[in-house]
Motif scaffolding. Structure first.
Motif, PDB file in Angstrom:
ATOM      1  N   ARG A  49     -15.294  -6.235  35.581  1.00  0.00           N
ATOM      2  CA  ARG A  49     -14.137  -5.389  36.153  1.00  0.00           C
ATOM      3  C   ARG A  49     -13.429  -4.839  34.897  1.00  0.00           C
ATOM      4  N   TYR A  50     -12.865  -3.543  35.113  1.00  0.00           N
ATOM      5  CA  TYR A  50     -12.186  -3.015  34.092  1.00  0.00           C
ATOM      6  C   TYR A  50     -10.874  -2.485  34.582  1.00  0.00           C
ATOM      7  N   PHE A  51      -9.729  -2.344  34.009  1.00  0.00           N
ATOM      8  CA  PHE A  51      -8.547  -1.894  34.541  1.00  0.00           C
ATOM      9  C   PHE A  51      -7.987  -0.566  33.694  1.00  0.00           C
ATOM     10  N   VAL A  52      -7.653   0.167  34.633  1.00  0.00           N
ATOM     11  CA  VAL A  52      -6.932   1.591  34.004  1.00  0.00           C
ATOM     12  C   VAL A  52      -5.498   1.079  34.025  1.00  0.00           C
ATOM     13  N   GLY A  53      -4.774   1.448  32.661  1.00  0.00           N
ATOM     14  CA  GLY A  53      -3.395   1.225  32.414  1.00  0.00           C
ATOM     15  C   GLY A  53      -2.872   2.778  32.406  1.00  0.00           C
ATOM     16  N   PRO A  54      -1.468   2.732  32.284  1.00  0.00           N
ATOM     17  CA  PRO A  54      -0.812   4.013  32.341  1.00  0.00           C
ATOM     18  C   PRO A  54      -0.995   4.928  31.068  1.00  0.00           C
ATOM     19  N   GLY A  55      -1.549   4.232  29.960  1.00  0.00           N
ATOM     20  CA  GLY A  55      -1.658   4.905  28.632  1.00  0.00           C
ATOM     21  C   GLY A  55      -0.614   4.525  27.744  1.00  0.00           C
ATOM     22  N   ALA A  56      -0.682   4.682  26.485  1.00  0.00           N
ATOM     23  CA  ALA A  56       0.234   4.310  25.482  1.00  0.00           C
ATOM     24  C   ALA A  56       1.536   5.492  25.375  1.00  0.00           C
ATOM     25  N   ALA A  57       1.123   6.573  25.744  1.00  0.00           N
ATOM     26  CA  ALA A  57       2.098   7.592  25.512  1.00  0.00           C
ATOM     27  C   ALA A  57       3.080   7.362  26.605  1.00  0.00           C
ATOM     28  N   ALA A  58       2.854   6.694  27.765  1.00  0.00           N
ATOM     29  CA  ALA A  58       3.404   6.628  29.007  1.00  0.00           C
ATOM     30  C   ALA A  58       4.532   5.146  28.624  1.00  0.00           C
ATOM     31  N   LEU A  59       3.635   4.214  28.115  1.00  0.00           N
ATOM     32  CA  LEU A  59       4.440   3.155  28.008  1.00  0.00           C
ATOM     33  C   LEU A  59       5.389   3.051  26.928  1.00  0.00           C
ATOM     34  N   GLU A  60       5.415   3.890  25.768  1.00  0.00           N
ATOM     35  CA  GLU A  60       6.199   4.306  24.772  1.00  0.00           C
ATOM     36  C   GLU A  60       7.459   4.874  25.153  1.00  0.00           C
ATOM     37  N   SER A  61       7.257   6.019  26.193  1.00  0.00           N
ATOM     38  CA  SER A  61       8.240   6.976  26.706  1.00  0.00           C
ATOM     39  C   SER A  61       9.190   6.183  27.560  1.00  0.00           C
TER      40      SER A  61
END
Length: 169
Positions: free
Chosen positions: A62-74
């Motif tokens: 399985r692989y999980f797709v996260g919201p991305g580093a830019a979205a997490l930092e903002s």
């Protein structure tokens, strides 16, 4: 003719991986995803040959797709709560206990003993009246503490109706 398996001593206990043979694998459905695609199920298989006993299959991992580093930092949301954050205090409710713990109430074990003896001597109607009076006092304390969301007349009429129905039984 051959005897049935129950006559031969077959167990009626549930079949678990410990009761099955060496190839029986039941699983715990931990990797089951409802409506999932081809990547559900165990990510590999058990093998007998070789040094590793469990081999991962790349197509099933399985692989999980996260919201991305830019979205997490903002975002303003953070994964931890600061130690400086104060805890909310729970509201203090009036006690409905027959033996309050507050010393200023004047309700000691001796007065409770006298009250319980008088309560045991009461009849069923007098007991019900005493309980309803205590409930009215408790309800008045709740309304005083948290506000009057229900009109007093409607609540009083409902209480009298319940008392009338209880007296009829």
């Amino acid at each position: 003719m051959k005897p049935s398996s129950s006559l031969l001593g077959a167990s009626r206990l549930p079949l678990t991986p410990k009761r099955g043979n060496k190839d029986f694998y039941k699983g715990t459905r931990q990797s089951y995803v409802p409506g999932g695609g081809h990547r559900t199920g165990p990510p590999g298989k058990h093998v007998v040959q070789g040094k590793a006993k469990y081999r991962l299959i790349d197509e099933r991992v399985r692989y999980f797709v996260g919201p991305g580093a830019a979205a997490l930092e903002s975002t303003q949301l953070k994964p931890y709560v600061s130690v400086l954050t104060s805890r909310p205090t729970p509201p203090s409710l009036p006690s409905f206990s027959p033996q309050p713990t507050r010393p200023e109430s004047g309700f000691t074990p001796q007065t409770f003993s006298r009250f319980s003896k008088r309560y045991a001597a009461l009849g069923p109607e007098e007991r019900a009246a005493l309980i309803m009076e205590a409930r009215r006092g408790w309800w008045a304390g709740m309304q005083k503490e948290f506000g009057d969301s229900v009109t007093r007349e409607a609540e009083e009429s409902r209480t009298q109706e319940v008392e009338r129905l209880a007296a009829g039984h």
